[in-house]
Design a protein around this motif. Sequence first.
Motif, PDB file in Angstrom:
ATOM      1  N   THR A  47       1.017  -1.402   0.001  1.00  0.00           N
ATOM      2  CA  THR A  47      -0.007  -0.643  -0.279  1.00  0.00           C
ATOM      3  C   THR A  47       0.765   1.430   0.004  1.00  0.00           C
ATOM      4  O   THR A  47       0.517   2.463  -0.409  1.00  0.00           O
ATOM      5  CB  THR A  47      -1.189  -0.394   1.134  1.00  0.00           C
ATOM      6  N   ILE A  68      -1.965  -3.205   2.737  1.00  0.00           N
ATOM      7  CA  ILE A  68      -1.153  -4.044   3.835  1.00  0.00           C
ATOM      8  C   ILE A  68      -0.007  -3.571   2.990  1.00  0.00           C
ATOM      9  O   ILE A  68       0.750  -3.403   2.078  1.00  0.00           O
ATOM     10  CB  ILE A  68      -1.116  -5.734   2.759  1.00  0.00           C
ATOM     11  N   VAL A  74       6.886   3.272   6.125  1.00  0.00           N
ATOM     12  CA  VAL A  74       5.931   3.775   5.382  1.00  0.00           C
ATOM     13  C   VAL A  74       5.067   4.063   5.926  1.00  0.00           C
ATOM     14  O   VAL A  74       3.305   4.160   5.379  1.00  0.00           O
ATOM     15  CB  VAL A  74       6.304   2.594   4.021  1.00  0.00           C
TER      16      VAL A  74
HETATM   17  C1  SAM Z   1       7.328   0.749  -5.016  1.00  0.00           C
HETATM   18  S1  SAM Z   1       5.601   1.636  -3.331  1.00  0.00           S
HETATM   19  C2  SAM Z   1       4.329   1.682  -4.167  1.00  0.00           C
HETATM   20  C3  SAM Z   1       3.549   3.103  -3.599  1.00  0.00           C
HETATM   21  C4  SAM Z   1       1.831   2.394  -3.767  1.00  0.00           C
HETATM   22  N1  SAM Z   1       1.513   1.536  -3.818  1.00  0.00           N
HETATM   23  C5  SAM Z   1       2.075   3.483  -4.602  1.00  0.00           C
HETATM   24  O1  SAM Z   1       1.524   3.259  -5.586  1.00  0.00           O
HETATM   25  O2  SAM Z   1       2.233   4.595  -4.738  1.00  0.00           O
HETATM   26  C6  SAM Z   1       6.184  -0.734  -2.784  1.00  0.00           C
HETATM   27  C7  SAM Z   1       5.583  -0.197  -1.834  1.00  0.00           C
HETATM   28  O3  SAM Z   1       4.956  -2.145  -1.463  1.00  0.00           O
HETATM   29  C8  SAM Z   1       5.431  -2.374  -0.297  1.00  0.00           C
HETATM   30  N2  SAM Z   1       5.420  -3.987  -0.396  1.00  0.00           N
HETATM   31  C9  SAM Z   1       6.684  -4.787  -1.311  1.00  0.00           C
HETATM   32  N3  SAM Z   1       6.490  -6.240  -1.140  1.00  0.00           N
HETATM   33  C10 SAM Z   1       5.778  -5.972   0.036  1.00  0.00           C
HETATM   34  C11 SAM Z   1       5.662  -7.167   0.682  1.00  0.00           C
HETATM   35  N4  SAM Z   1       5.581  -8.597   0.329  1.00  0.00           N
HETATM   36  N5  SAM Z   1       4.650  -7.399   1.932  1.00  0.00           N
HETATM   37  C12 SAM Z   1       3.324  -6.178   2.203  1.00  0.00           C
HETATM   38  N6  SAM Z   1       4.449  -4.957   0.965  1.00  0.00           N
HETATM   39  C13 SAM Z   1       5.036  -4.879   0.616  1.00  0.00           C
HETATM   40  C14 SAM Z   1       6.694  -1.581   0.187  1.00  0.00           C
HETATM   41  O4  SAM Z   1       7.691  -1.581   1.556  1.00  0.00           O
HETATM   42  C15 SAM Z   1       6.546  -0.455  -0.708  1.00  0.00           C
HETATM   43  O5  SAM Z   1       5.953   0.463   0.276  1.00  0.00           O
END
Ligand code: SAM
Length: 216
Positions: A47, A68, A74
């Motif tokens: 998220t 999630i 974050v």
């Molecule tokens: C590149 S960011 C994109 C954030 C948001 N969805 C956006 O579009 O602005 C990816 C996010 O996914 C979270 N993330 C990556 N793998 C994850 C996992 N296995 N479970 C939960 N969060 C995860 C990261 O911590 C990060 O905050």
Amino acid sequence: MRLRNKPWAEEMITNHPEVIVPNPEDFKGNWQVVFGNNNPIHIEVGTGKGQFVTGMALQNPDINYIGIELYDSVIVCALEKVLEAKSPANLRLLKVNGADLNKFFNKNDVARVYLNFSDPWPKTRHAKRRLTHGDFLKLYESILVDNGEIHFKTDNRGLFEFSLISISEYGMLLKYVSLDLHANMPEDNVMTEYEQKFSAKGQPIYRLESQFITKL
Ligand SMILES: C[S@@+](CC[C@H](N)C(=O)[O-])C[C@H]1O[C@@H](n2cnc3c(N)ncnc32)[C@H](O)[C@@H]1O
């Protein structure tokens, strides 16, 4: 996502159990207790700072949303956003790993999974970490209703190509594909933080909707 150490984050998270569900495993198969209704549940895995899931919850009060996110530093930003929006009753956050979804949800608990700007993991040896890898699709299928859907947006062409193949190899139905979402922006599109950032730079946004097909 740049991670800054925020020593106060843990305390802020524990101080808001009405938004960040403290023991989500307790509600496996029973999320209607949390929301006080039987409305469908849509989750967003990864998220980030929460703009999408908060916007969606405000736009669609008859759907329950769960954002999630893995990291304290974050999810506190998402928490601030939810509090600014006056904590919509149909929105919760979980600070858990998306790889553990089946610890928190039973089959049929979730109607839709959103993946937005998921980490691309460009190295081939890290392909299994991509949130659209076949192992993750299997995990989503295990918590989704029959014919449940995955909606995915990204700026990353490589990840989008990988995802199209992964979804097709899994035998899912592709219901919608756009190679430039903003060229023909749907009225109800809720932008994520990353979507705003990349589209402002003129990069195309890719989007797909796919559906699991019930195996007879
Ligand atoms: C590149 S960011 C994109 C954030 C948001 N969805 C956006 O579009 O602005 C990816 C996010 O996914 C979270 N993330 C990556 N793998 C994850 C996992 N296995 N479970 C939960 N969060 C995860 C990261 O911590 C990060 O905050």
